[in-house]
Write an enzyme that holds these catalytic residues in place. Structure first.
Site, mmCIF file in Angstrom:
data_model
loop_
_atom_site.group_PDB
_atom_site.id
_atom_site.type_symbol
_atom_site.label_atom_id
_atom_site.label_comp_id
_atom_site.label_asym_id
_atom_site.label_seq_id
_atom_site.Cartn_x
_atom_site.Cartn_y
_atom_site.Cartn_z
ATOM 1 N N ASP A 106 0.827 -1.198 0.000
ATOM 2 C CA ASP A 106 0.000 0.000 0.000
ATOM 3 C C ASP A 106 0.866 1.255 0.000
ATOM 4 O OD1 ASP A 106 -2.022 1.825 0.209
ATOM 5 O OD2 ASP A 106 -2.531 1.345 2.289
ATOM 6 N N ASP A 323 0.077 7.240 -7.611
ATOM 7 C CA ASP A 323 -0.366 6.148 -6.739
ATOM 8 C C ASP A 323 -0.622 4.882 -7.549
ATOM 9 O OD1 ASP A 323 -1.316 4.717 -4.505
ATOM 10 O OD2 ASP A 323 -3.367 5.211 -5.054
#
Length: 500
Positions: A106, A323
């Site tokens: 993550d 991201d």
């Protein structure tokens, strides 16, 4: 002055923690692992509403959290459904004797945490076809508790999420924007990884790290359909694994990835620096919790779009984030509307524009490259990211024998522009945290890459063949004494996506 010293004090707290003293740092190495990637190959049908729903849950975590995350070397398993997971997940090996745990990678969080054997309301099974394992510090001879008096708990690393329990253990609580949350205690234990020292040279190594032992979970974290053993943060925070290891000279403070977009997907993720002459760099925006870049303008077919630069200005509620955990790409409204208008105007004579489920789509009979123009995202320091049509369009099906492609960029009414896998694929990306910059270059990610294994760039490993550029004993000796580990992570993607 206090703000500038905080990260250093936090790292010193980690290094001086009594829980880490029994372990020694590894010498230079290169390691690799397999990963599963969320974004499907472009020949699969995709429903944009499902992708947006997955990304909304993702952004709930990303945009509320104030830290990011990191990984090292482990074996990997994954899911065949990108909409159930949406992130990479890999295997970490912890404890003595070592035990494997499946964890999501993550980029929107910082801490590595694993589900504890005492966890309440935690999944017992997983719909991903993996066996869930619970961490038990009592069964590991190298495990240690982090007490409230430990420098990790009492120094500048302490945040509002760090607390002290009645049993004198340093604890944490994370509440994510999607409604999920976790709490637990910090522990230390051995992290194991394989080191590639050069051609035909491999060795096992370990290092002590601090991570979270989750004793409670809520929200989406309790759902069995996408359950894993924990989350592996991939950011710059003091307690991220990349920060812990790089500060001790075990790893470089840089990681890279190359995500293959077509065919069976795939690619590699490297804890180290991929070397490629065509890479261009743009500086990271200082003092930001995520990977923020200064996006300055967008051009379609070489023509700058009429976008007020203020739309991309970084503030508490605005900016541009890179991201890899996001599937699509999200543009603020001030940029989205002129972007879609420019694309439609450029192709309206060759395709049939239509609106499908609120999305701007096009019926295309020819190849995309013949019809759709290139798009350029222009960043600070003169770094441009040139996108092919497949990197801003998504194939959603067929109508009357013509392929329907829809704009993959999604509108955000105010807020943050997020560059996801749609634009990151088929490129080398280098996150150079030491120099606070991100670099990229178009690349065929099915090919091998050259990876630096020293602080200089005169020695490297070919990640595809796992061979050194110079195999002499002198070079190998320098490699063994640099105190740097390069981690090569091979990314896999399953073809059976179960898409509608």
């Amino acid at each position: 002055m206090r703000a500038s010293l905080a990260p250093i004090l936090a790292l010193l707290a980690i290094l001086t923690s009594p829980s880490l003293l029994p372990f020694t740092a590894a010498t230079s190495a290169a390691t690799f692992l397999s990963l599963h990637r969320a974004f499907p190959p472009t020949h699969h049908r995709v429903q944009l509403d499902r992708l947006r729903a997955r990304d909304r849950a993702r952004h709930g975590r990303l945009l509320q959290n104030v830290v990011v995350g990191g990984v090292v070397d482990f074996s990997v398993a994954g899911s065949s459904d990108p909409y159930l997971v949406g992130l990479y997940f890999t295997k970490v090996k912890l404890g003595s004797p070592p035990k494997e745990y499946n964890v999501q990678i993550d980029t929107g969080s910082d801490i590595l945490w694993i589900t504890c054997n005492s966890c309440s309301d935690c999944p017992q099974t997983s719909g991903l076809g993996i066996q869930l394992n619970l961490y038990d510090s009592g069964s590991s001879s190298t495990a240690g508790q982090i007490s409230c008096s430990d420098p990790i708990c009492s120094s500048a690393v302490q945040t509002s999420a760090t607390e002290c329990t009645e049993s004198n253990q340093c604890s944490y609580t994370f509440q994510y924007g999607d409604g999920s949350g976790t709490s637990g205690v910090y522990v230390s234990d051995a992290l194991y990884f394989d080191m590639i020292l050069g051609q035909s040279f491999m060795a096992n190594s370990s290092a002590a790290i601090v991570f979270g032992c989750s004793t409670f979970q809520s929200g989406d974290l309790t759902k069995t359909d996408k359950a894993v053993d924990g989350i592996f943060g991939f950011g710059q925070g003091a307690l991220s694994v990349i920060s812990q290891l790089s500060y001790r000279g075990i790893t470089p403070k840089v990681f890279s990835h190359c995500l293959k977009g077509d065919g069976n997907g795939g690619g590699i993720l490297v804890l180290g620096e991929i070397l490629e002459p065509s890479i261009v760099y743009s500086p990271l925006v200082p003092s930001q919790p995520h990977y923020n870049l200064n996006l300055q303008s967008i051009a379609v077919n070489g023509q700058l779009l009429p976008i007020d630069p203020i739309a991309f200005t970084t503030s508490n509620s605005r900016g541009t984030i890179v991201d890899s955990g996001t599937t699509l790409t999200y543009l603020v409204e001030e940029a989205y509307d002129p972007f879609v208008s420019a694309i439609t105007s450029a192709v309206s004579q060759s395709v049939t524009p239509l609106i499908s489920k609120g999305n701007q789509c096009y019926l295309v009979s020819n190849s995309l490259a013949e019809v759709f123009p290139p798009v350029s995202l222009n960043f600070a320091a003169g770094a441009s990211m040139v996108l092919k049509p497949e990197e801003y369009l998504v194939h959603t099906g067929f109508i009357g024998g013509a392929a329907m492609w829809c704009i993959g960029f999604q509108k955000v009414q105010g807020g943050v522009t997020i560059l996801g896998d749609l634009v990151l694929k088929d490129k080398i990306f280098v996150y150079d945290l030491a120099r606070q910059r991100i670099g990229w270059a178009n690349y065929d990610c099915s090919l091998s890459v050259n990876v630096s294994v020293t602080t200089s760039k005169d020695e490297f490993i070919n990640a595809g063949q796992l061979s050194k550029s110079n195999s002499s004993r002198d070079t190998l000796f320098k490699l063994l004494t640099t105190g740097i580990m390069v981690v090569l992570l091979h990314i896999l993607v399953l073809v059976d996506f179960h898409l509608l």
